[in-house]
Write a protein that holds these residues in place. Structure first.
Motif, PDB file in Angstrom:
ATOM      1  N   THR A   1      -0.536   3.801  16.179  1.00 10.87           N
ATOM      2  CA  THR A   1      -0.875   2.596  15.439  1.00 10.87           C
ATOM      3  C   THR A   1      -0.792   2.885  13.948  1.00 10.87           C
ATOM      4  OG1 THR A   1      -3.245   3.083  15.501  1.00 10.87           O
ATOM      5  CG2 THR A   1      -2.375   1.629  17.237  1.00 10.87           C
ATOM      6  N   ILE A   2      -0.581   1.836  13.186  1.00 12.39           N
ATOM      7  CA  ILE A   2      -0.502   1.945  11.730  1.00 12.39           C
ATOM      8  C   ILE A   2      -1.020   0.644  11.121  1.00 12.39           C
ATOM      9  CG2 ILE A   2       1.903   1.166  11.689  1.00 12.39           C
ATOM     10  CD1 ILE A   2       2.296   3.019   9.259  1.00 12.39           C
ATOM     11  N   ASP A   3      -1.778   0.767  10.043  1.00 15.84           N
ATOM     12  CA  ASP A   3      -2.242  -0.400   9.292  1.00 15.84           C
ATOM     13  C   ASP A   3      -1.282  -0.649   8.139  1.00 15.84           C
ATOM     14  OD1 ASP A   3      -4.585  -0.858  10.827  1.00 15.84           O
ATOM     15  OD2 ASP A   3      -5.608   0.755   9.758  1.00 15.84           O
ATOM     16  N   LEU A   4      -0.794  -1.880   8.036  1.00 11.61           N
ATOM     17  CA  LEU A   4       0.181  -2.235   6.995  1.00 11.61           C
ATOM     18  C   LEU A   4      -0.264  -3.474   6.245  1.00 11.61           C
ATOM     19  CD1 LEU A   4       3.441  -1.744   9.099  1.00 11.61           C
ATOM     20  CD2 LEU A   4       2.540  -0.211   7.333  1.00 11.61           C
ATOM     21  N   GLY A   5       0.082  -3.526   4.972  1.00  7.51           N
ATOM     22  CA  GLY A   5      -0.166  -4.708   4.158  1.00  7.51           C
ATOM     23  C   GLY A   5       0.956  -5.708   4.336  1.00  7.51           C
ATOM     24  N   ALA A   6       0.697  -6.949   3.974  1.00  8.28           N
ATOM     25  CA  ALA A   6       1.707  -7.999   4.077  1.00  8.28           C
ATOM     26  C   ALA A   6       2.771  -7.796   3.009  1.00  8.28           C
ATOM     27  CB  ALA A   6       1.060  -9.370   3.916  1.00  8.28           C
ATOM     28  N   GLY A   7       4.017  -7.875   3.413  1.00  5.31           N
ATOM     29  CA  GLY A   7       5.107  -7.752   2.451  1.00  5.31           C
ATOM     30  C   GLY A   7       6.389  -7.259   3.087  1.00  5.31           C
ATOM     31  N   TRP A   8       7.381  -7.004   2.233  1.00  2.00           N
ATOM     32  CA  TRP A   8       8.690  -6.528   2.666  1.00  2.00           C
ATOM     33  C   TRP A   8       8.699  -5.003   2.759  1.00  2.00           C
ATOM     34  CZ3 TRP A   8      12.600  -9.256   4.590  1.00  2.00           C
ATOM     35  CH2 TRP A   8      12.615 -10.621   4.361  1.00  2.00           C
TER      36      TRP A   8
ATOM     37  N   PHE B   1      11.422  -1.530   3.900  1.00  2.00           N
ATOM     38  CA  PHE B   1      12.681  -0.946   4.367  1.00  2.00           C
ATOM     39  C   PHE B   1      12.293  -0.081   5.553  1.00  2.00           C
ATOM     40  CE2 PHE B   1      15.611   2.688   4.443  1.00  2.00           C
ATOM     41  CZ  PHE B   1      16.799   2.018   4.638  1.00  2.00           C
ATOM     42  N   TRP B   2      12.890  -0.360   6.723  1.00  2.00           N
ATOM     43  CA  TRP B   2      12.536   0.318   7.971  1.00  2.00           C
ATOM     44  C   TRP B   2      13.752   1.111   8.420  1.00  2.00           C
ATOM     45  CZ3 TRP B   2      11.160  -2.957  12.912  1.00  2.00           C
ATOM     46  CH2 TRP B   2      10.821  -2.119  13.975  1.00  2.00           C
TER      47      TRP B   2
ATOM     48  N   PRO C   1       7.464   0.424   1.799  1.00  2.00           N
ATOM     49  CA  PRO C   1       7.115  -0.904   1.296  1.00  2.00           C
ATOM     50  C   PRO C   1       7.753  -1.195  -0.061  1.00  2.00           C
ATOM     51  CG  PRO C   1       5.283   0.593   0.968  1.00  2.00           C
ATOM     52  CD  PRO C   1       6.336   1.352   1.736  1.00  2.00           C
ATOM     53  N   ASP C   2       8.079  -2.463  -0.300  1.00  2.00           N
ATOM     54  CA  ASP C   2       8.568  -2.874  -1.616  1.00  2.00           C
ATOM     55  C   ASP C   2       7.455  -2.768  -2.663  1.00  2.00           C
ATOM     56  OD1 ASP C   2      11.026  -3.395  -0.504  1.00  2.00           O
ATOM     57  OD2 ASP C   2      11.002  -5.553  -0.914  1.00  2.00           O
ATOM     58  N   ASN C   3       6.208  -2.899  -2.236  1.00  2.00           N
ATOM     59  CA  ASN C   3       5.071  -2.824  -3.151  1.00  2.00           C
ATOM     60  C   ASN C   3       4.956  -1.394  -3.694  1.00  2.00           C
ATOM     61  OD1 ASN C   3       2.475  -2.566  -4.324  1.00  2.00           O
ATOM     62  ND2 ASN C   3       1.689  -4.221  -3.034  1.00  2.00           N
ATOM     63  N   PRO C   4       5.125  -1.195  -4.996  1.00  2.00           N
ATOM     64  CA  PRO C   4       5.107   0.160  -5.561  1.00  2.00           C
ATOM     65  C   PRO C   4       3.733   0.836  -5.502  1.00  2.00           C
ATOM     66  CG  PRO C   4       5.198  -1.456  -7.324  1.00  2.00           C
ATOM     67  CD  PRO C   4       5.337  -2.217  -6.023  1.00  2.00           C
ATOM     68  N   ASN C   5       2.684   0.070  -5.201  1.00  2.00           N
ATOM     69  CA  ASN C   5       1.339   0.637  -5.116  1.00  2.00           C
ATOM     70  C   ASN C   5       1.014   1.188  -3.731  1.00  2.00           C
ATOM     71  OD1 ASN C   5       0.680  -0.001  -7.829  1.00  2.00           O
ATOM     72  ND2 ASN C   5       0.366  -2.128  -7.204  1.00  2.00           N
ATOM     73  N   TRP C   6       1.909   1.008  -2.788  1.00  2.00           N
ATOM     74  CA  TRP C   6       1.688   1.485  -1.422  1.00  2.00           C
ATOM     75  C   TRP C   6       2.581   2.676  -1.134  1.00  2.00           C
ATOM     76  CZ3 TRP C   6       2.356  -3.919   1.261  1.00  2.00           C
ATOM     77  CH2 TRP C   6       1.302  -4.748   0.883  1.00  2.00           C
ATOM     78  N   SER C   7       2.116   3.547  -0.267  1.00  2.00           N
ATOM     79  CA  SER C   7       2.872   4.750   0.096  1.00  2.00           C
ATOM     80  C   SER C   7       3.853   4.471   1.227  1.00  2.00           C
ATOM     81  CB  SER C   7       1.920   5.858   0.544  1.00  2.00           C
ATOM     82  OG  SER C   7       1.060   6.204  -0.501  1.00  2.00           O
TER      83      SER C   7
END
Length: 137
Positions: A75-82, A84-85, A105-111
């Motif tokens: 399992t993995i917790d992810l934020g809403a957004g775009w 690249f998989w 993630p496109d969000n630069p604040n996420w790993s």
């Protein structure tokens, strides 16, 4: 008519929602004794809802084969957004396959999340399906 077609092109795809499963997979011929440098990848961009996802890495012999199947779940917790998989499969010098899945993630604040699993040795050559799946729980 042109305006309607243009509008349809600008609408973003619906994100993965509860009970929906998204796949990033391919089918290809694999050998039981791969070369270490052999690497194959499949990738896509995907819009995800925020939540906990069931995450799978799978290597499955196509129908008509011996029924070989090697799947790992997590399992993995992810934020809403775009995101690249990308899923990649690489042979090892000792005859197994290493499967790596990356969610960037496109969000630069996420790993970026990278998950790796070594699939067991194949009993023979053949057509296999492999890749990943995400299901919002």
């Amino acid at each position: 008519m042109t305006a309607v077609g243009l509008t349809a092109l600008l609408v973003a795809p619906a994100p993965v929602s509860a009970s929906a499963v998204a796949y990033n997979k391919r089918s290809q011929y694999l050998v039981a004794s791969p070369n270490e440098g052999n690497r194959s990848c499949v990738s896509r961009r995907i819009l995800l809802d925020k939540g906990t996802y069931l995450r799978d890495l799978a290597l499955v012999e196509d129908p008509g084969g011996s029924g070989y199947e090697d799947v790992i779940h997590g399992t993995i917790d992810l934020g809403a957004g775009w995101y690249f998989w990308e899923d990649c499969l690489q042979g090892t010098y000792y005859g197994s396959y290493v499967h790596t899945q990356k969610l960037d993630p496109d969000n630069p604040n996420w790993s970026t999340s990278t998950w790796t699993f070594e699939h067991a040795f194949l009993n023979g050559n053949g057509d296999f399906g492999w890749g990943g799946a995400l299901e919002l729980l």
